[in-house]
Structures are given as structure tokens and as C-alpha cells.
Design a protein around this motif. Structure first.
Motif, PDB file in Angstrom:
ATOM      1  N   GLY A  33     -15.216 -50.028 -16.533  1.00  0.00           N
ATOM      2  CA  GLY A  33     -16.676 -50.104 -16.524  1.00  0.00           C
ATOM      3  C   GLY A  33     -17.353 -48.764 -16.740  1.00  0.00           C
ATOM      4  O   GLY A  33     -18.325 -48.666 -17.497  1.00  0.00           O
ATOM      5  N   HIS A  34     -16.841 -47.714 -16.101  1.00  0.00           N
ATOM      6  CA  HIS A  34     -17.450 -46.392 -16.246  1.00  0.00           C
ATOM      7  C   HIS A  34     -17.315 -45.866 -17.668  1.00  0.00           C
ATOM      8  O   HIS A  34     -18.151 -45.095 -18.138  1.00  0.00           O
ATOM      9  CB  HIS A  34     -16.840 -45.411 -15.239  1.00  0.00           C
ATOM     10  N   GLY A  52     -20.449 -58.443  -9.824  1.00  0.00           N
ATOM     11  CA  GLY A  52     -19.164 -58.429  -9.153  1.00  0.00           C
ATOM     12  C   GLY A  52     -18.037 -57.856  -9.996  1.00  0.00           C
ATOM     13  O   GLY A  52     -16.921 -57.720  -9.516  1.00  0.00           O
ATOM     14  N   PHE A  53     -18.334 -57.513 -11.266  1.00  0.00           N
ATOM     15  CA  PHE A  53     -17.294 -57.019 -12.168  1.00  0.00           C
ATOM     16  C   PHE A  53     -17.674 -55.700 -12.840  1.00  0.00           C
ATOM     17  O   PHE A  53     -17.109 -55.330 -13.862  1.00  0.00           O
ATOM     18  CB  PHE A  53     -16.980 -58.079 -13.238  1.00  0.00           C
ATOM     19  N   VAL A  57     -15.851 -54.042 -16.123  1.00  0.00           N
ATOM     20  CA  VAL A  57     -16.417 -54.140 -17.476  1.00  0.00           C
ATOM     21  C   VAL A  57     -17.780 -53.483 -17.636  1.00  0.00           C
ATOM     22  O   VAL A  57     -18.390 -53.578 -18.693  1.00  0.00           O
ATOM     23  CB  VAL A  57     -16.500 -55.617 -17.931  1.00  0.00           C
ATOM     24  N   GLY A  58     -18.283 -52.805 -16.625  1.00  0.00           N
ATOM     25  CA  GLY A  58     -19.553 -52.099 -16.754  1.00  0.00           C
ATOM     26  C   GLY A  58     -20.760 -52.968 -16.465  1.00  0.00           C
ATOM     27  O   GLY A  58     -20.643 -54.125 -16.046  1.00  0.00           O
ATOM     28  N   TYR A 152     -11.819 -62.444 -17.651  1.00  0.00           N
ATOM     29  CA  TYR A 152     -11.625 -61.412 -16.630  1.00  0.00           C
ATOM     30  C   TYR A 152     -12.130 -61.851 -15.268  1.00  0.00           C
ATOM     31  O   TYR A 152     -11.662 -61.353 -14.247  1.00  0.00           O
ATOM     32  CB  TYR A 152     -12.251 -60.077 -17.052  1.00  0.00           C
ATOM     33  N   TRP A 153     -13.053 -62.796 -15.197  1.00  0.00           N
ATOM     34  CA  TRP A 153     -13.537 -63.278 -13.906  1.00  0.00           C
ATOM     35  C   TRP A 153     -12.649 -64.389 -13.341  1.00  0.00           C
ATOM     36  O   TRP A 153     -12.810 -64.798 -12.206  1.00  0.00           O
ATOM     37  CB  TRP A 153     -14.986 -63.755 -14.002  1.00  0.00           C
ATOM     38  N   ASP A 154     -11.688 -64.863 -14.138  1.00  0.00           N
ATOM     39  CA  ASP A 154     -10.757 -65.895 -13.690  1.00  0.00           C
ATOM     40  C   ASP A 154      -9.437 -65.720 -14.459  1.00  0.00           C
ATOM     41  O   ASP A 154      -9.025 -66.597 -15.211  1.00  0.00           O
ATOM     42  CB  ASP A 154     -11.356 -67.279 -13.950  1.00  0.00           C
TER      43      ASP A 154
END
Length: 199
Positions: A33-34, A52-53, A57-58, A152-154
Motif C-alpha cells: 500500500g505504501h 481494511g486493506f 493495496v493503498g 485480496y479481500w478473500d
């Protein structure tokens, strides 16, 4: 607002500042994310999730790339852009999406299928990367894993897809496109690079 929109996806892409990150919905492999948030332009796909992610992923989104699926969620304040032409099979549901949700949707002027022979049902991610490459734009891709993981969330839920599982190999051949994260088997990538560049 719509009277100020570019005429096509290509027009918008040419106007967006570089560098550009294309963030697909596969698992990026680690917290990036960064890194993603440092890009001048961040394009995300379809029903992406951020809450929450952010570490993964930023948080930034410059534009939302969409396909023609019927399950597209409304995202207020986001312009939707498609890598497919308005008359492409993949766009058949986008006019209903536009009418129902009052969201502007830009279409490509370029027939992406002509750029991707052998891929009868390219994903929005592959089509978008191919369009950027065709336009001579460089893009760094995150979360492109050839549908080997869930979203990515599941990540533990396997994806059932109509897209080719060889899309990653095609992405690797696109000039100006770089894959990051858990997007490819890096041992194979090493072998590929040394086969192509023998000097």
C-alpha cells in the motif's frame, strides 16, 4: 461534469500524470500500500475494496476501470473507464450500469481484441494493460496473478473465471508493463529473462 470528460479512455489515459499503477484484485503477495500510494495515478478494477486493506493495496484511486459484468457496484464520485469499445461484447451491460447509477463511463476507441489475438475473453486487467502498452504508456501492475488466488479481500476462495489463465504470460510480453508482487513465479521469470536476453 460530463461535458468536461475526455472523449475516450485513451484520451483520459494520455492526460493522466505518470507514473501509473494498475491495481488488480489478486493478492499482491505482501503489503504494498505504501508503494502504490506514491504513484501519481492509481487505477483500480471493478469492485475493489480499500477499507481494511490500505496496508496491502493503498488508499488512493484516480480512476476505476470496469468490465461489463452485471454485478458492478455504484461508487459515487468515481469516473468509470473501460478498456473495451462501446460495441464490444464486454460492454453490453455498461449502458444499463450508467443509466441506473448515473455514473459516466468512458469507452476505448481501440479494439482491444485486435491487440490480444488468442484471448477471446480478456480480463479488464489484461485489456487495460494492453491498451496502455499500445499507447506507449508505462504502467506498473500489482495484484495481477493470472487468477491463481482469490481476491485480496478473500484470498482463500478460489476464483471461477472465463478468462485465460495464461494472461500473466501475455502481460510479461507487453512493452512498458511491469509486474510486481505475487504476480508471477519469479524462478520462471528469471529463466524467461535469461532466455530472451542472452547477452
Amino acid at each position: 461534469m460530463t461535458e468536461f470528460l475526455p472523449a475516450s479512455t485513451e484520451s483520459l489515459l494520455r492526460a493522466l500524470p505518470q507514473p501509473m499503477a494498475l491495481v488488480a484484485n489478486g493478492h499482491p503477495g505482501r503489503e504494498l500500500g505504501h508503494v502504490i500510494d506514491r504513484y501519481s495515478t492509481v487505477i483500480r478494477f471493478n469492485n475493489f475494496l480499500l477499507e481494511g486493506f490500505s496496508a496491502l493495496v493503498g488508499t488512493r484511486t484516480s480512476a476505476r476501470a470496469v468490465n461489463g459484468w452485471t454485478d458492478l457496484e455504484t461508487r459515487h464520485g468515481e469516473i468509470a473507464i473501460s478498456p473495451f469499445t462501446a460495441d464490444a461484447l464486454e460492454s453490453m451491460h455498461l449502458s444499463a450500469f450508467r443509466a441506473k447509477h448515473c455514473v459516466p463511463v468512458l469507452h476505448a476507441a481501440t479494439d482491444i481484441h485486435a491487440l490480444l489475438p488468442g484471448f477471446t475473453k480478456p480480463s479488464a486487467e489484461l485489456a487495460f494493460a494492453a491498451l496502455c502498452s499500445h499507447l506507449g504508456l508505462e504502467a506498473d501492475c500489482f495484484g495481477f496473478d493470472g487468477f491463481t488466488s482469490g481476491h485480496y479481500w478473500d484470498p482463500d476462495t478460489a476464483l471461477h473465471t472465463t478468462h485465460s489463465r495464461s494472461e500473466v504470460e501475455r502481460l510479461l510480453q507487453l512493452p512498458g508493463i511491469t509486474l510486481y508482487g505475487r504476480s508471477f513465479d519469479y524462478a520462471s521469470l528469471y529463466d524467461f529473462c535469461h532466455t530472451e536476453h542472452t547477452e
